[in-house]
Motif scaffolding. Sequence first.
Motif, PDB file in Angstrom:
ATOM      1  N   GLY A 296       0.821  -1.198   0.000  1.00 15.44           N
ATOM      2  CA  GLY A 296       0.000   0.000   0.000  1.00 15.44           C
ATOM      3  C   GLY A 296       0.854   1.246   0.000  1.00 15.44           C
ATOM      4  N   LEU A 297       0.537   2.194  -0.882  1.00 14.95           N
ATOM      5  CA  LEU A 297       1.237   3.474  -0.954  1.00 14.95           C
ATOM      6  C   LEU A 297       0.238   4.575  -0.643  1.00 14.95           C
ATOM      7  N   ASN A 298       0.588   5.444   0.299  1.00 10.18           N
ATOM      8  CA  ASN A 298      -0.316   6.489   0.765  1.00 10.18           C
ATOM      9  C   ASN A 298       0.233   7.882   0.470  1.00 10.18           C
ATOM     10  N   ASP A 299      -0.665   8.876   0.474  1.00  9.40           N
ATOM     11  CA  ASP A 299      -0.225  10.254   0.238  1.00  9.40           C
ATOM     12  C   ASP A 299       0.294  10.872   1.539  1.00  9.40           C
ATOM     13  N   THR A 300       0.610  12.169   1.493  1.00 10.73           N
ATOM     14  CA  THR A 300       1.213  12.827   2.651  1.00 10.73           C
ATOM     15  C   THR A 300       0.277  12.941   3.849  1.00 10.73           C
ATOM     16  N   GLU A 301      -1.025  12.697   3.630  1.00 15.24           N
ATOM     17  CA  GLU A 301      -1.986  12.696   4.722  1.00 15.24           C
ATOM     18  C   GLU A 301      -2.260  11.278   5.236  1.00 15.24           C
ATOM     19  N   GLY A 302      -1.537  10.302   4.682  1.00 18.72           N
ATOM     20  CA  GLY A 302      -1.724   8.920   5.113  1.00 18.72           C
ATOM     21  C   GLY A 302      -2.904   8.227   4.458  1.00 18.72           C
ATOM     22  N   ARG A 303      -3.481   8.824   3.414  1.00 17.10           N
ATOM     23  CA  ARG A 303      -4.643   8.244   2.740  1.00 17.10           C
ATOM     24  C   ARG A 303      -4.180   7.252   1.674  1.00 17.10           C
ATOM     25  N   PRO A 304      -4.791   6.049   1.602  1.00 21.13           N
ATOM     26  CA  PRO A 304      -4.404   5.051   0.594  1.00 21.13           C
ATOM     27  C   PRO A 304      -4.632   5.586  -0.822  1.00 21.13           C
ATOM     28  N   ARG A 305      -3.617   5.462  -1.693  1.00 18.01           N
ATOM     29  CA  ARG A 305      -3.748   5.930  -3.075  1.00 18.01           C
ATOM     30  C   ARG A 305      -3.438   4.820  -4.088  1.00 18.01           C
ATOM     31  N   ILE A 306      -2.546   3.895  -3.731  1.00 16.70           N
ATOM     32  CA  ILE A 306      -2.257   2.746  -4.590  1.00 16.70           C
ATOM     33  C   ILE A 306      -2.256   1.490  -3.723  1.00 16.70           C
ATOM     34  N   ARG A 307      -2.944   0.464  -4.201  1.00 19.25           N
ATOM     35  CA  ARG A 307      -2.994  -0.793  -3.465  1.00 19.25           C
ATOM     36  C   ARG A 307      -2.743  -1.954  -4.434  1.00 19.25           C
ATOM     37  N   MET A 308      -1.651  -2.656  -4.210  1.00 20.56           N
ATOM     38  CA  MET A 308      -1.300  -3.813  -5.018  1.00 20.56           C
ATOM     39  C   MET A 308      -1.445  -5.049  -4.132  1.00 20.56           C
ATOM     40  N   GLN A 309      -2.184  -6.045  -4.600  1.00 17.15           N
ATOM     41  CA  GLN A 309      -2.514  -7.164  -3.723  1.00 17.15           C
ATOM     42  C   GLN A 309      -2.582  -8.489  -4.497  1.00 17.15           C
ATOM     43  N   VAL A 310      -2.233  -9.555  -3.785  1.00 15.75           N
ATOM     44  CA  VAL A 310      -2.450 -10.912  -4.276  1.00 15.75           C
ATOM     45  C   VAL A 310      -3.344 -11.602  -3.250  1.00 15.75           C
ATOM     46  N   ALA A 311      -4.555 -11.982  -3.676  1.00 17.47           N
ATOM     47  CA  ALA A 311      -5.543 -12.593  -2.782  1.00 17.47           C
ATOM     48  C   ALA A 311      -5.105 -13.999  -2.371  1.00 17.47           C
ATOM     49  N   PRO A 312      -5.752 -14.560  -1.342  1.00 18.89           N
ATOM     50  CA  PRO A 312      -5.408 -15.915  -0.900  1.00 18.89           C
ATOM     51  C   PRO A 312      -5.507 -16.965  -2.014  1.00 18.89           C
ATOM     52  N   ASP A 313      -6.400 -16.748  -2.978  1.00 17.68           N
ATOM     53  CA  ASP A 313      -6.537 -17.720  -4.071  1.00 17.68           C
ATOM     54  C   ASP A 313      -5.549 -17.466  -5.204  1.00 17.68           C
ATOM     55  N   GLY A 314      -4.671 -16.468  -5.029  1.00 21.64           N
ATOM     56  CA  GLY A 314      -3.658 -16.175  -6.036  1.00 21.64           C
ATOM     57  C   GLY A 314      -4.033 -15.099  -7.021  1.00 21.64           C
ATOM     58  N   THR A 315      -5.230 -14.540  -6.925  1.00 24.16           N
ATOM     59  CA  THR A 315      -5.674 -13.505  -7.852  1.00 24.16           C
ATOM     60  C   THR A 315      -4.957 -12.182  -7.578  1.00 24.16           C
ATOM     61  N   PRO A 316      -4.267 -11.605  -8.582  1.00 21.88           N
ATOM     62  CA  PRO A 316      -3.574 -10.328  -8.373  1.00 21.88           C
ATOM     63  C   PRO A 316      -4.484  -9.146  -8.729  1.00 21.88           C
ATOM     64  N   SER A 317      -4.225  -8.004  -8.132  1.00 18.01           N
ATOM     65  CA  SER A 317      -4.971  -6.795  -8.477  1.00 18.01           C
ATOM     66  C   SER A 317      -4.136  -5.556  -8.178  1.00 18.01           C
ATOM     67  N   LEU A 318      -4.430  -4.504  -8.914  1.00 21.70           N
ATOM     68  CA  LEU A 318      -3.781  -3.207  -8.713  1.00 21.70           C
ATOM     69  C   LEU A 318      -4.857  -2.143  -8.743  1.00 21.70           C
ATOM     70  N   GLN A 319      -4.974  -1.348  -7.681  1.00 21.73           N
ATOM     71  CA  GLN A 319      -6.013  -0.328  -7.585  1.00 21.73           C
ATOM     72  C   GLN A 319      -5.411   1.054  -7.386  1.00 21.73           C
ATOM     73  N   MET A 320      -6.024   2.045  -8.028  1.00 21.55           N
ATOM     74  CA  MET A 320      -5.710   3.453  -7.807  1.00 21.55           C
ATOM     75  C   MET A 320      -6.916   4.071  -7.108  1.00 21.55           C
ATOM     76  N   LEU A 321      -6.687   4.856  -6.065  1.00 19.48           N
ATOM     77  CA  LEU A 321      -7.784   5.425  -5.295  1.00 19.48           C
ATOM     78  C   LEU A 321      -7.677   6.948  -5.240  1.00 19.48           C
ATOM     79  N   ASP A 322      -8.832   7.612  -5.100  1.00 25.27           N
ATOM     80  CA  ASP A 322      -8.799   9.055  -4.914  1.00 25.27           C
ATOM     81  C   ASP A 322      -8.617   9.366  -3.432  1.00 25.27           C
ATOM     82  N   ASP A 323      -8.648  10.663  -3.086  1.00 23.07           N
ATOM     83  CA  ASP A 323      -8.377  11.039  -1.695  1.00 23.07           C
ATOM     84  C   ASP A 323      -9.518  10.691  -0.738  1.00 23.07           C
ATOM     85  N   LYS A 324     -10.635  10.186  -1.290  1.00 19.85           N
ATOM     86  CA  LYS A 324     -11.745   9.729  -0.444  1.00 19.85           C
ATOM     87  C   LYS A 324     -11.728   8.207  -0.264  1.00 19.85           C
TER      88      LYS A 324
END
Length: 244
Positions: free
Chosen positions: A203-231
Motif C-alpha cells: 500500500g502506498l499512501n499520500d502525505t496525509e496517510g490516505r491510501p492511493r495505490i494498493r497492489m494485492q495478491v488474494a489468498p486464491d492467487g488472484t492479483p490486483s492493482l487499484q488506484m484510489l482518490d483522496d476519499k
Amino acid sequence: MKSSFGQRFLVVYSGVLTAVFAVTVLSGFVGTTTKKTTLDELTVQRINVVEPDGTLRMVISNKATEPGLIIKSKEHPHPTRSSAGILFYNDEGTENGGLMFDGKVGKDGQGESSGHLSFDEYEQDQAFVAEYGQKGGKRYARLVFADNPDMPMSKVVDFTNSISQLPADEQSKRKAEFMARNHYKVKPRMVISRLPDESVMLGLNDTEGRPRIRMQVAPDGTPSLQMLDDKGKVISQMPTSSAR
C-alpha cells in the motif's frame, strides 16, 4: 601512666587499621570499575548501558523489569508495552528504537508469537517498523514507513498527565480534542504486509496517510492493482473486469 598510654596506643592503632582498611576497600572498588571483565555466563533480569555521565543509552530487560517511556531521562508509564527486549536511547536519554519479542500458548490453547523492530523519529514515535504476529491460528507480517507529527511526544505525555485524574470518558474526550486541535496524526506512507487472511499487499499512501495505490495478491492467487482518490474510492483498477 602505663595504663593510660596503653589505651591511647590501642585507640591510635585501631584508627590506623580502620583507615588502611577503608583505603584498601575503596581503592579496590575504584579499580574494579575501570577493569574489563570476562565471564562465561551472566544471568540477570535487566542491564542498563549508560554513558560516563550516567545518560541511559540502552536497556536489556525481561518482561517484569522493562522500563516505561523515557524522555530526556524522565520515565513515564507506557500504555501498551509488555514484553522482553532491548530499548535504545539517543544522546539526550530519550527512547529512539527497540527490539521486542514475545511468545506463549494462548487461552485458546494455540501458540502466540510476536516480534517487533522499530526506529523512532527524534522525540517522536516509530518512523520504520518491522513486525510479526501470530494469534488464534492467524499470522501476519509487515513493514511500515510512517511520517509522525512535528509536535514532540513529551507534550502529549505532559497533556495526558495533566488530565490523568479525570474520569476515563472525559480523558478520552479531552485527548481527542487535543489531537484534533494540534493536528496530531501518525501518517503511514508505505505498508508491505502479509495479512491474516493469507493475502499479501503493498500500500502506498499520500502525505496525509490516505491510501492511493494498493497492489494485492488474494489468498486464491488472484492479483490486483487499484488506484484510489483522496476519499478512498477506486478510480482505476487492473484487471478492469473485477473493478468495483
